[in-house]
Design an enzyme around this catalytic site. Sequence first.
Site, PDB file in Angstrom:
ATOM      1  N   LYS A 108       0.872  -1.176   0.000  1.00 54.18           N
ATOM      2  CA  LYS A 108       0.000   0.000   0.000  1.00 54.18           C
ATOM      3  C   LYS A 108       0.911   1.230   0.000  1.00 54.18           C
ATOM      4  O   LYS A 108       1.436   1.634   1.034  1.00 54.18           O
ATOM      5  CB  LYS A 108      -0.935   0.049   1.209  1.00 54.18           C
ATOM      6  CG  LYS A 108      -2.030   1.103   0.988  1.00 54.18           C
ATOM      7  CD  LYS A 108      -2.433   1.856   2.213  1.00 54.18           C
ATOM      8  CE  LYS A 108      -1.578   3.011   2.594  1.00 54.18           C
ATOM      9  NZ  LYS A 108      -1.587   4.177   1.693  1.00 54.18           N
TER      10      LYS A 108
ATOM     11  N   GLY B 121      -4.523   3.323  -2.017  1.00 53.09           N
ATOM     12  CA  GLY B 121      -5.655   3.660  -1.158  1.00 53.09           C
ATOM     13  C   GLY B 121      -5.218   4.394   0.084  1.00 53.09           C
ATOM     14  O   GLY B 121      -4.025   4.610   0.310  1.00 53.09           O
TER      15      GLY B 121
ATOM     16  N   GLY C 264      -4.697   5.233   4.146  1.00 53.78           N
ATOM     17  CA  GLY C 264      -4.175   4.477   5.279  1.00 53.78           C
ATOM     18  C   GLY C 264      -5.279   3.881   6.136  1.00 53.78           C
ATOM     19  O   GLY C 264      -5.198   2.731   6.572  1.00 53.78           O
TER      20      GLY C 264
ATOM     21  N   VAL D  59      -7.251   0.828   3.348  1.00 50.19           N
ATOM     22  CA  VAL D  59      -6.385  -0.249   2.829  1.00 50.19           C
ATOM     23  C   VAL D  59      -5.272  -0.572   3.832  1.00 50.19           C
ATOM     24  O   VAL D  59      -5.001  -1.742   4.139  1.00 50.19           O
ATOM     25  CB  VAL D  59      -5.802   0.140   1.451  1.00 50.19           C
ATOM     26  CG1 VAL D  59      -4.867  -0.944   0.942  1.00 50.19           C
ATOM     27  CG2 VAL D  59      -6.920   0.396   0.458  1.00 50.19           C
ATOM     28  N   GLY D  60      -4.642   0.477   4.382  1.00 51.13           N
ATOM     29  CA  GLY D  60      -3.572   0.263   5.364  1.00 51.13           C
ATOM     30  C   GLY D  60      -4.101  -0.484   6.580  1.00 51.13           C
ATOM     31  O   GLY D  60      -3.499  -1.463   7.040  1.00 51.13           O
TER      32      GLY D  60
ATOM     33  N   CYS E 184      13.664  11.827   6.257  1.00 52.24           N
ATOM     34  CA  CYS E 184      13.701  11.370   7.652  1.00 52.24           C
ATOM     35  C   CYS E 184      15.082  11.574   8.245  1.00 52.24           C
ATOM     36  O   CYS E 184      15.226  11.800   9.435  1.00 52.24           O
ATOM     37  CB  CYS E 184      13.304   9.901   7.704  1.00 52.24           C
ATOM     38  SG  CYS E 184      14.218   8.911   6.521  1.00 52.24           S
TER      39      CYS E 184
HETATM   40  P1  NAD Z   1       2.331   8.856   7.330  1.00 48.61           P
HETATM   41  O1  NAD Z   1       2.594   8.106   8.588  1.00 48.61           O
HETATM   42  O2  NAD Z   1       1.274   9.887   7.341  1.00 48.61           O
HETATM   43  O3  NAD Z   1       1.927   7.826   6.169  1.00 48.61           O
HETATM   44  C1  NAD Z   1       2.747   6.744   5.814  1.00 48.61           C
HETATM   45  C2  NAD Z   1       1.897   5.644   5.208  1.00 48.61           C
HETATM   46  O4  NAD Z   1       1.021   5.129   6.208  1.00 48.61           O
HETATM   47  C3  NAD Z   1       1.001   6.113   4.062  1.00 48.61           C
HETATM   48  O5  NAD Z   1       0.984   5.122   3.068  1.00 48.61           O
HETATM   49  C4  NAD Z   1      -0.349   6.235   4.737  1.00 48.61           C
HETATM   50  O6  NAD Z   1      -1.432   6.090   3.849  1.00 48.61           O
HETATM   51  C5  NAD Z   1      -0.295   5.070   5.706  1.00 48.61           C
HETATM   52  N1  NAD Z   1      -1.230   5.140   6.828  1.00 48.61           N
HETATM   53  C6  NAD Z   1      -1.782   6.257   7.394  1.00 48.61           C
HETATM   54  N2  NAD Z   1      -2.608   5.896   8.398  1.00 48.61           N
HETATM   55  C7  NAD Z   1      -2.582   4.543   8.481  1.00 48.61           C
HETATM   56  C8  NAD Z   1      -3.220   3.593   9.325  1.00 48.61           C
HETATM   57  N3  NAD Z   1      -4.056   3.953  10.291  1.00 48.61           N
HETATM   58  N4  NAD Z   1      -2.949   2.278   9.136  1.00 48.61           N
HETATM   59  C9  NAD Z   1      -2.078   1.888   8.180  1.00 48.61           C
HETATM   60  N5  NAD Z   1      -1.459   2.741   7.341  1.00 48.61           N
HETATM   61  C10 NAD Z   1      -1.694   4.059   7.488  1.00 48.61           C
HETATM   62  O7  NAD Z   1       3.728   9.456   6.866  1.00 48.61           O
HETATM   63  P2  NAD Z   1       4.044  10.337   5.586  1.00 48.61           P
HETATM   64  O8  NAD Z   1       3.524  11.707   5.837  1.00 48.61           O
HETATM   65  O9  NAD Z   1       3.626   9.640   4.358  1.00 48.61           O
HETATM   66  O10 NAD Z   1       5.642  10.349   5.599  1.00 48.61           O
HETATM   67  C11 NAD Z   1       6.401  11.208   6.351  1.00 48.61           C
HETATM   68  C12 NAD Z   1       6.955  10.513   7.572  1.00 48.61           C
HETATM   69  O11 NAD Z   1       7.682   9.347   7.197  1.00 48.61           O
HETATM   70  C13 NAD Z   1       7.945  11.368   8.336  1.00 48.61           C
HETATM   71  O12 NAD Z   1       7.721  11.246   9.716  1.00 48.61           O
HETATM   72  C14 NAD Z   1       9.283  10.763   7.968  1.00 48.61           C
HETATM   73  O13 NAD Z   1      10.316  10.982   8.887  1.00 48.61           O
HETATM   74  C15 NAD Z   1       8.937   9.323   7.863  1.00 48.61           C
HETATM   75  N6  NAD Z   1       9.943   8.625   7.059  1.00 48.61           N
HETATM   76  C16 NAD Z   1      10.797   7.730   7.657  1.00 48.61           C
HETATM   77  C17 NAD Z   1      11.780   7.100   6.918  1.00 48.61           C
HETATM   78  C18 NAD Z   1      12.747   6.116   7.521  1.00 48.61           C
HETATM   79  O14 NAD Z   1      13.383   5.388   6.774  1.00 48.61           O
HETATM   80  N7  NAD Z   1      12.911   6.066   8.832  1.00 48.61           N
HETATM   81  C19 NAD Z   1      11.904   7.394   5.566  1.00 48.61           C
HETATM   82  C20 NAD Z   1      11.035   8.326   4.998  1.00 48.61           C
HETATM   83  C21 NAD Z   1      10.047   8.918   5.741  1.00 48.61           C
END
Ligand code: NAD
Length: 475
Positions: free
Chosen positions: A173, A204, A206, A209-210, A282
């Site tokens: 996803k 989809g 989060g 689908v998540g 990140c």
């Molecule tokens: P996010 O947590 O908002 O979303 C990440 C993913 O999770 C998306 O695909 C989203 O649709 C999904 N998601 C959202 N709610 C969910 C739920 N309840 N259940 C399952 N899936 C769900 O993060 P973002 O805004 O897409 O990305 C930015 C964040 O990612 C920053 O905090 C960044 O530091 C982190 N990040 C970490 C790394 C690493 O390698 N450590 C790398 C890149 C980004």
Amino acid sequence: MSTTHRSITTHYINGEFVASHGQDVMDIISPTTGQLIGQATLGDAVDAKRAIEAAKQAFASFSRTTPQGRAALLRRLHNAVNAHVDELTEAMVQEYGGVVVFAKPIVETGVNAFLAAEKGIGEIQWTEQWNTTSVTMEPVGVAGLITAWNANSLFICLKLASAVAAGCTVVLKPSEMSAIQTRVLVEAIHEAGLPKGVFNVVTGAGQTVGAELVQNPDVAKISFTGSAAVGQSIMRDGAATMKRVTLELGGKSPTVLLDDAKLDQAIPSALIMAFLNSGQACAAGTRLLVPRSRLEEVKKAIRETMPGFAVGDPADPKTAIGPMVSQKQYERVQSYIRKGIEEGAELLVGGEGHPEGLEAGFFVKPTVFVNVTNDMTIAREEIFGPVLSVISYDTDEEAVNIANDSPYGLHAAVIGADEARARRIASQLRTGRVCINNMADDPDAPWGGFKASGLGREYGKYGIEAFIEAKAILG
Ligand code: NAD
């Protein structure tokens, strides 16, 4: 394939592009122009369940393939994706606003992840035997891969490479904000000819689908890249079905500038790390720790170096900082800049609003605060934009304490003329990786965070280990 005005209405299930059951449609907006460039139909729980069922069926045979057979598949995946580097880069620039100088290496790192996993297969002890006991490393089962938007193809390639190496089948996803980039990548992966059902993708939200992936008992493992808040909810909700989890979360990475650093090299290097991926990384080094005795010199060097970090069209190779991914992200960065001013930090460069002439897209002014204390909001929270907090220290010990005084522990850097001393300081930092003097990467070295930055590791053999578990037959 052109990436302009894409309409994505299908998911990739059991080796085919199939119509979405979910019917919600999401607009895809160019961060550079604010214009509509495409639409994606979002899948729902029914689509997710179909994909999980396909992965479950495929697992029965894929889990019994040999590591050598899977190594050959990884080589095919590498070749297939490698043939589309330019297209993937173009999609990242267009849909996400990633600057081309960063987007291309990011895409290439993803491509190389397949080779690192192929090598990793050879480094893992898959079977062991003593007396009448045999131990085998088994794939954990169907894996749900959930990814963020900021380096889309890299995350997908990394997770897919590790899962395939282990013998897992997957349902991906991707971030809903990466629909175009993901489609370009999935079409490339399709050309590799994986067995049907090994790789499935549902675009989809989060929460639908998540959440289905996290709750579904037929999914054994979630490998997640995203925010700490969602990572925590995955751990909590996944507990009901005893999910194995890998969580790659956020950071507030310190760059420790030692008192012997040569500023003509140190400051450009620190700023590159701070503004990595337009600050939407990140690993971005967003806290710069400087000796108080050198603060005035550092301020001067930053002022002089900043004009070299051009903000503008991400497709232009001279651009260092592109737009934020969305209006929401633009506003988030603005609110942190306001917070920094309210809390009494000194604004050295940048500030609120759009840079002049870049009002149409989601561009922000690269911003540097000095005289920041480590308890200020801009020193503690991940901003995810080009905002650097400069914090002063008096002794090396204090620098280490400030660096470690963070909820996060993903990445760090130490900059100094005496490399042995820099390595000594690096060994005291509580982060998953520390770079000396410059940003560096190694596809075989582990990637992942301490503390709130996550759980588990990716890359090379460490990434594969996250998708296998030991099974013993004895007696
Ligand atoms: P996010 O947590 O908002 O979303 C990440 C993913 O999770 C998306 O695909 C989203 O649709 C999904 N998601 C959202 N709610 C969910 C739920 N309840 N259940 C399952 N899936 C769900 O993060 P973002 O805004 O897409 O990305 C930015 C964040 O990612 C920053 O905090 C960044 O530091 C982190 N990040 C970490 C790394 C690493 O390698 N450590 C790398 C890149 C980004």
